[in-house]
Design an enzyme around this catalytic site. Structure first.
Site, short mmCIF file in Angstrom:
data_model
loop_
_atom_site.label_atom_id
_atom_site.label_comp_id
_atom_site.label_asym_id
_atom_site.label_seq_id
_atom_site.Cartn_x
_atom_site.Cartn_y
_atom_site.Cartn_z
N LEU A 80 0.80 -1.21 0.00
CA LEU A 80 0.00 0.00 0.00
C LEU A 80 0.84 1.27 0.00
O LEU A 80 0.36 2.32 -0.43
CB LEU A 80 -0.94 0.01 1.21
CG LEU A 80 -1.99 -1.10 1.26
CD1 LEU A 80 -2.81 -1.00 2.54
CD2 LEU A 80 -2.90 -1.03 0.05
N PHE A 82 4.89 3.25 1.52
CA PHE A 82 6.18 3.17 2.20
C PHE A 82 6.54 4.54 2.77
O PHE A 82 5.96 5.56 2.41
CB PHE A 82 7.27 2.73 1.22
CG PHE A 82 7.54 3.74 0.13
CD1 PHE A 82 8.53 4.69 0.28
CD2 PHE A 82 6.78 3.75 -1.02
CE1 PHE A 82 8.75 5.65 -0.71
CE2 PHE A 82 6.99 4.69 -2.02
CZ PHE A 82 7.99 5.64 -1.86
N GLY A 83 7.50 4.54 3.65
CA GLY A 83 8.06 5.77 4.20
C GLY A 83 9.48 5.50 4.61
O GLY A 83 10.01 4.40 4.40
N SER A 86 9.15 2.73 7.47
CA SER A 86 8.28 1.56 7.41
C SER A 86 7.76 1.34 6.00
O SER A 86 7.85 2.23 5.14
CB SER A 86 7.09 1.73 8.37
OG SER A 86 6.27 2.80 7.95
N THR A 87 7.22 0.16 5.79
CA THR A 87 6.43 -0.13 4.60
C THR A 87 5.04 -0.58 5.06
O THR A 87 4.89 -1.12 6.16
CB THR A 87 7.06 -1.23 3.73
OG1 THR A 87 7.37 -2.37 4.55
CG2 THR A 87 8.35 -0.73 3.07
N LYS A 105 1.91 -2.47 9.23
CA LYS A 105 2.96 -1.46 9.17
C LYS A 105 4.24 -2.11 9.68
O LYS A 105 4.37 -2.40 10.88
CB LYS A 105 2.59 -0.24 10.02
CG LYS A 105 3.59 0.91 9.92
CD LYS A 105 3.06 2.15 10.64
CE LYS A 105 3.97 3.33 10.43
NZ LYS A 105 3.42 4.58 11.04
N ASP A 196 -16.96 -0.01 2.56
CA ASP A 196 -17.27 -1.21 1.79
C ASP A 196 -15.99 -1.97 1.47
O ASP A 196 -15.16 -1.51 0.70
CB ASP A 196 -17.99 -0.82 0.50
CG ASP A 196 -18.44 -2.02 -0.33
OD1 ASP A 196 -18.20 -3.17 0.12
OD2 ASP A 196 -19.02 -1.82 -1.41
#
Length: 399
Positions: A80, A82-83, A86-87, A105, A196
């Site tokens: 989803l 990354f930074g 973290s990923t 995370k 949803d």
């Protein structure tokens, strides 16, 4: 006019067997075998995703694999985001009723201080019996665990699944900014939640029909491209408390993205709740406008504090003496004893709020709101309650 905060008062709707459109089942699922071919291979010399970070070191990150199962429970099905620390991965809970989707995370193993987990534990104690309607706008934390990678131990936090952050949503889908009358929505710390789960089911199916491109780094490590999905309506969620501090402080040290740093953090004085008000103001600006109010860079693109302070002066006017008196030693780096700017960076005459705001037909109410949120003196900023009652948000047109 709909408020910037409409979404932050929307109660979070938890997943249920009925909302998922399938019958409840307590049976554990067998992990699915994800495609091992049919995807584009990215060349070794092309930097992508976390590999593009200026301080990227491959050994800091856990080598998550699509299809990998953590805790005999969470199977990774898509990346989803990354930074630098973290990923983030979408996973399917193989054990829980209805096999809900969650977000994992995965922290780097070199993080010296972990503030996010203690912050969630602190909030849990206060939220357990709270009836405040805003409690549903805190991203739901599920659990944490630790895994051992080839280079160290990594903390993994498990959250309710969500869509993208408002920052990413603007970059990908609304580069010119959101419409003023459609602001149902800090930028990177605000996620669009999900009503949803079919949205996530579609994301999972995409990995089987069109596997995401990836870059092999070694025999045991692959960098995957993040999956994007067209955002749908959902509750607004506050997330990413990795730099949060508990209590009024004053606190010290650098916080906030560079362009978001409040004046008191640039002057190296203690900070407290007013830095959040500063962030609210800049978040409102960034959601409406294609150009940032502050870039912290000069016209040549060089990033430094003097350039940032020069932009603050251009937008807000010169700082009052009371502000500079908070740290005379730091003040002396940029101003003389009379409070005159030393000129370490030119003050840009084209970066006033009036000049940079180009989206609104009637900008007066919005700019008045901004000037209540963005002040040199933190004690002069409006409180959160006062901003919520601002005419620009309430639509009273009393400005």
């Amino acid at each position: 006019m709909p408020s910037l905060w409409i979404a932050t008062t929307t109660l979070w709707k938890s997943f249920s067997a009925e909302s998922l459109g399938e019958s409840a089942s307590n049976a554990a699922e067998v992990p699915r075998l994800l495609p091992a071919s049919g995807f584009k291979t990215i060349e070794a010399n092309q930097q992508v995703e976390e590999g593009e970070l200026p301080d990227y070191r491959v050994d800091r990150f856990y080598p998550v694999r699509l299809g990998e199962v953590f805790q005999d429970r969470y199977q990774v099905i898509a990346k989803l985001g990354f930074g630098s620390s973290s990923t983030i991965w979408l996973a399917r809970d193989l054990k829980q009723v209805d096999h809900q989707y969650v977000a994992l995370k995965v922290y780097v193993h070199t993080s010296l201080v972990h503030r996010e987990l203690p912050c969630y534990q602190h909030m849990a104690r206060h939220m357990a019996d709270s009836l405040h309607q805003g409690r549903g706008n805190i991203r739901r934390f599920i659990e944490s665990f630790e895994v051992t990678g080839p280079d160290g131990k990594h903390i993994i936090l498990v959250f309710e699944a969500a869509q993208m952050s408002l920052r990413d949503m603007k970059v990908v889908f609304r580069p010119n900014g959101f419409d003023e009358d459609r602001l149902h929505v800090h930028h990177g710390n605000m996620l669009l939640g999900i009503y949803d789960s079919n949205l996530l089911r579609k994301l999972e199916k995409m990995e089987f029909t069109s596997p995401v491109p990836r870059k092999p780094v070694s025999s045991t490590r692959t960098i995957y491209l993040s999956r994007l999905m067209l955002p749908k309506g959902g509750p607004m969620l506050l997330s990413d408390f990795g730099e949060a501090r508990i209590g009024p402080g004053p606190h010290g040290g650098d916080i906030m993205p560079l362009e978001y740093r409040a004046p008191e953090t640039l002057l190296y004085v203690g900070w407290s709740y007013p830095v959040d008000i500063w962030s609210v103001g800049l978040t409102a600006w960034d959601l409406l406008n294609p150009k940032r109010l502050f870039t912290a860079r000069d016209d040549d693109g060089d990033l430094y504090d003097a350039a940032h302070l020069a932009q603050l002066i251009a937008a807000l006017g010169p700082p009052p003496p009371e502000f500079l008196a908070k740290n005379p030693e730091r003040r002396a780096d940029f101003w003389d004893e009379q409070g005159e700017w030393l000129g370490l960076a030119p003050i840009p005459d084209h970066r006033t709020m009036e000049a940079l705001e180009t989206q609104l037909e009637d900008k007066s109410g919005f700019l008045q709101f901004m000037r209540r949120a963005l002040t040199w003196l933190p004690e002069k900023r409006a409180t959160a309650k006062e901003l919520l009652q601002d005419p620009w948000l309430t639509g009273e047109k009393a400005y």
